[in-house]
Design an enzyme around this catalytic site. Structure first.
Site, PDB file in Angstrom:
ATOM      1  N   SER A 109     -53.295-136.419  -1.771  1.00 42.94           N
ATOM      2  CA  SER A 109     -52.572-138.013  -0.483  1.00 42.94           C
ATOM      3  C   SER A 109     -53.689-137.345   0.953  1.00 42.94           C
ATOM      4  O   SER A 109     -53.620-137.929   1.861  1.00 42.94           O
ATOM      5  CB  SER A 109     -51.415-137.060  -0.324  1.00 42.94           C
ATOM      6  N   CYS A 110     -54.390-135.885   0.866  1.00 35.81           N
ATOM      7  CA  CYS A 110     -55.924-135.441   2.111  1.00 35.81           C
ATOM      8  C   CYS A 110     -56.608-136.616   2.154  1.00 35.81           C
ATOM      9  O   CYS A 110     -57.026-136.412   3.368  1.00 35.81           O
ATOM     10  CB  CYS A 110     -55.698-134.455   1.888  1.00 35.81           C
ATOM     11  N   TYR A 137     -63.115-132.347   1.243  1.00 36.06           N
ATOM     12  CA  TYR A 137     -62.529-132.178  -0.462  1.00 36.06           C
ATOM     13  C   TYR A 137     -61.799-134.066  -0.396  1.00 36.06           C
ATOM     14  O   TYR A 137     -61.880-134.320  -1.151  1.00 36.06           O
ATOM     15  CB  TYR A 137     -61.235-131.037  -0.882  1.00 36.06           C
ATOM     16  N   LEU A 167     -48.337-131.244  -5.504  1.00 35.48           N
ATOM     17  CA  LEU A 167     -48.465-130.838  -6.849  1.00 35.48           C
ATOM     18  C   LEU A 167     -47.685-129.081  -6.546  1.00 35.48           C
ATOM     19  O   LEU A 167     -47.897-128.007  -6.838  1.00 35.48           O
ATOM     20  CB  LEU A 167     -49.250-131.326  -7.521  1.00 35.48           C
ATOM     21  N   HIS A 180     -52.077-122.812  -3.254  1.00 33.25           N
ATOM     22  CA  HIS A 180     -50.931-123.583  -2.179  1.00 33.25           C
ATOM     23  C   HIS A 180     -49.991-123.479  -1.232  1.00 33.25           C
ATOM     24  O   HIS A 180     -49.103-121.818  -2.228  1.00 33.25           O
ATOM     25  CB  HIS A 180     -50.710-125.678  -3.308  1.00 33.25           C
ATOM     26  N   TRP A 203     -47.209-118.510   6.221  1.00 32.78           N
ATOM     27  CA  TRP A 203     -48.197-119.682   7.678  1.00 32.78           C
ATOM     28  C   TRP A 203     -48.295-120.310   8.177  1.00 32.78           C
ATOM     29  O   TRP A 203     -47.352-120.987   8.256  1.00 32.78           O
ATOM     30  CB  TRP A 203     -49.565-119.712   6.876  1.00 32.78           C
TER      31      TRP A 203
HETATM   32  O1  GFB Z   1     -50.281-126.095   0.629  1.00 36.10           O
HETATM   33  P1  GFB Z   1     -50.633-125.727   1.546  1.00 36.10           P
HETATM   34  O2  GFB Z   1     -52.268-124.587   1.927  1.00 36.10           O
HETATM   35  O3  GFB Z   1     -52.078-127.290   1.915  1.00 36.10           O
HETATM   36  O4  GFB Z   1     -50.636-125.035   2.934  1.00 36.10           O
HETATM   37  P2  GFB Z   1     -51.955-128.167   2.662  1.00 36.10           P
HETATM   38  C1  GFB Z   1     -49.305-126.272   3.586  1.00 36.10           C
HETATM   39  C2  GFB Z   1     -48.984-125.642   4.648  1.00 36.10           C
HETATM   40  O5  GFB Z   1     -47.698-124.758   3.952  1.00 36.10           O
HETATM   41  C3  GFB Z   1     -49.262-125.799   5.726  1.00 36.10           C
HETATM   42  C4  GFB Z   1     -48.003-123.516   5.059  1.00 36.10           C
HETATM   43  O6  GFB Z   1     -49.035-126.090   6.860  1.00 36.10           O
HETATM   44  C5  GFB Z   1     -49.922-123.917   5.441  1.00 36.10           C
HETATM   45  O7  GFB Z   1     -49.836-122.926   6.623  1.00 36.10           O
HETATM   46  N1  GFB Z   1     -48.325-122.609   4.392  1.00 36.10           N
HETATM   47  C6  GFB Z   1     -47.011-120.941   4.691  1.00 36.10           C
HETATM   48  C7  GFB Z   1     -49.054-121.544   3.758  1.00 36.10           C
HETATM   49  N2  GFB Z   1     -47.328-120.727   4.103  1.00 36.10           N
HETATM   50  C8  GFB Z   1     -48.155-120.690   3.577  1.00 36.10           C
HETATM   51  C9  GFB Z   1     -49.422-119.556   2.189  1.00 36.10           C
HETATM   52  O8  GFB Z   1     -48.417-118.307   2.788  1.00 36.10           O
HETATM   53  N3  GFB Z   1     -50.212-120.162   1.576  1.00 36.10           N
HETATM   54  C10 GFB Z   1     -50.488-121.586   1.887  1.00 36.10           C
HETATM   55  N4  GFB Z   1     -51.277-121.535   1.340  1.00 36.10           N
HETATM   56  N5  GFB Z   1     -49.994-122.154   2.997  1.00 36.10           N
HETATM   57  C11 GFB Z   1     -54.000-129.159   1.087  1.00 36.10           C
HETATM   58  C12 GFB Z   1     -55.237-129.277   1.186  1.00 36.10           C
HETATM   59  O9  GFB Z   1     -53.183-128.840   2.228  1.00 36.10           O
HETATM   60  O10 GFB Z   1     -53.274-129.604   0.603  1.00 36.10           O
HETATM   61  C13 GFB Z   1     -55.534-129.757  -0.412  1.00 36.10           C
HETATM   62  O11 GFB Z   1     -55.930-127.964   1.566  1.00 36.10           O
HETATM   63  C14 GFB Z   1     -54.833-130.884  -0.627  1.00 36.10           C
HETATM   64  O12 GFB Z   1     -56.635-130.794  -0.049  1.00 36.10           O
HETATM   65  C15 GFB Z   1     -53.698-130.354  -1.167  1.00 36.10           C
HETATM   66  O13 GFB Z   1     -54.978-132.329   0.117  1.00 36.10           O
HETATM   67  C16 GFB Z   1     -52.852-130.890  -2.080  1.00 36.10           C
HETATM   68  O14 GFB Z   1     -50.920-129.615   1.826  1.00 36.10           O
HETATM   69  O15 GFB Z   1     -51.876-128.252   3.845  1.00 36.10           O
END
Ligand code: GFB
Length: 313
Positions: A109-110, A137, A167, A180, A203
């Site tokens: 979806s990005c 990406y 996912l 994620h 975060w």
């Molecule tokens: O899942 P996530 O890393 O990916 O983060 P994206 C989603 C949201 O959750 C962001 C918050 O606003 C993060 O700041 N968040 C809160 C956290 N706590 C945490 C944590 O402990 N870990 C992480 N990882 N996030 C990705 C893309 O974006 O989504 C990829 O970078 C891909 O390219 C994927 O498309 C599906 O949804 O922001």
């Protein structure tokens, strides 16, 4: 697909690929072709050409990719672009060269512009600037869509593309620097509960909205599209419903049974404010998800408990 067809699942050890293998096996497909990354480096043009020439798969599910959460995407920008471009180009080109009957490419979806109208319709592709944290990406995934479209228009290849929303599920990545949000929070809340910690760091601001789909639902949708969809237009795969990061964090706290507080770290990025898929094209084809988020999270936490040793090395 015929039951005895040779089906190559690229990326079978990952969350999506392993869900596809489970789905295909449950449907009675026995002739699955798989390779680990140690056996076949999908970035290597010659190795992939040899593999396709030798195995001659009839169908291909392209679920191999370098993936990660917001931090990994933003840090390893070169690998997210290079690895994904090479993997897609090698597989799609060699699928064409060896006469693969049908290929399904999985994007994300990005690919949509950061400030696109919501929900995200397929036609919004390339209508604006991308979210900077995952631009490399996204560019690679857009190239994958264009490869499928181009081999179809120039050579008539039946290559289709699907764009899954965020996912989660079994075999997810639980490394806190590259995962994620859902696996990260499952692990953080679980460890905080076990270690009696008063707070858990989450975060960003908690205000971004995200849509989450269970990997088994995704595999079901991919199987459905492979059986029934032959159009050049790519298809969004999602639930059509989203929640704020704060809401999902509280839901995970509940599922895990942690009683402490959430501590928001706004030094970490929020990323895209919202990316809710418009799933009308998929619904019009006759497919609908079945796992609701709460139940999916409960199953995923169970799976985490059963496999914690493997997931958290
Ligand atoms: O899942 P996530 O890393 O990916 O983060 P994206 C989603 C949201 O959750 C962001 C918050 O606003 C993060 O700041 N968040 C809160 C956290 N706590 C945490 C944590 O402990 N870990 C992480 N990882 N996030 C990705 C893309 O974006 O989504 C990829 O970078 C891909 O390219 C994927 O498309 C599906 O949804 O922001």
């Amino acid at each position: 697909m015929e039951k005895e067809a040779r089906i190559y699942v690229a990326g079978h050890r990952g969350m999506v690929g392993s869900a596809l293998v489970r789905k295909l096996q449950s449907e009675g497909f026995t002739n699955l072709v798989t390779r680990t990354s140690a056996e076949l480096d999908l970035r290597n043009q010659a190795a992939v050409a040899n593999f396709f020439a030798q195995e001659q798969p009839h169908y291909v599910f392209l679920a191999a990719a370098k993936v990660g959460g917001i931090l990994a995407n933003n840090t390893y920008r070169a690998e997210f672009l290079y690895d994904n471009l090479m993997i897609e180009a090698n597989i799609i080109h060699n699928a064409h060269q060896t006469g693969v009957k049908k290929l399904l490419f999985l994007g994300s979806s990005c690919i949509y512009p950061k400030m696109a109208d919501q929900p995200l319709k397929e036609e919004y592709l390339l209508s604006g600037f991308l979210e900077p944290t995952n631009e490399p990406y996204a560019i690679a995934k857009i190239a994958g869509i264009k490869l499928c479209e181009s081999y179809r228009s120039q050579y008539g290849s039946n290559f289709i593309s699907a764009m899954p929303t965020n996912l989660y599920g079994p075999n997810d990545n639980y490394d806190l620097n590259s995962s994620h949000v859902l696996p990260a929070l499952i692990r953080k809340f679980h460890e905080a509960k076990v270690n009696d910690q008063p707070t858990v760091e989450v975060w960003g601001t908690g205000s971004p909205r995200r849509e989450f789909l269970h990997a088994d639902d995704l595999a079901d949708a991919c199987f459905f599209l492979m059986e029934h969809y032959n159009d050049d237009l790519f298809v969004n795969i999602g639930t059509g419903e989203d929640v704020t990061i704060r809401e999902v964090a509280e839901m995970i706290r509940d599922v895990v049974g942690y009683e402490g507080e959430l501590r928001w770290n706004t030094d970490k990025p929020d990323g895209t404010p919202r990316k809710l898929m418009d799933v009308s094209r998929l619904h019009a084809q006759g497919w609908h998800h079945t796992t609701d988020l709460r139940r999916g999270l409960e199953n995923t936490y169970q799976d985490f408990l059963e496999n914690e040793v493997m997931y958290v090395e």
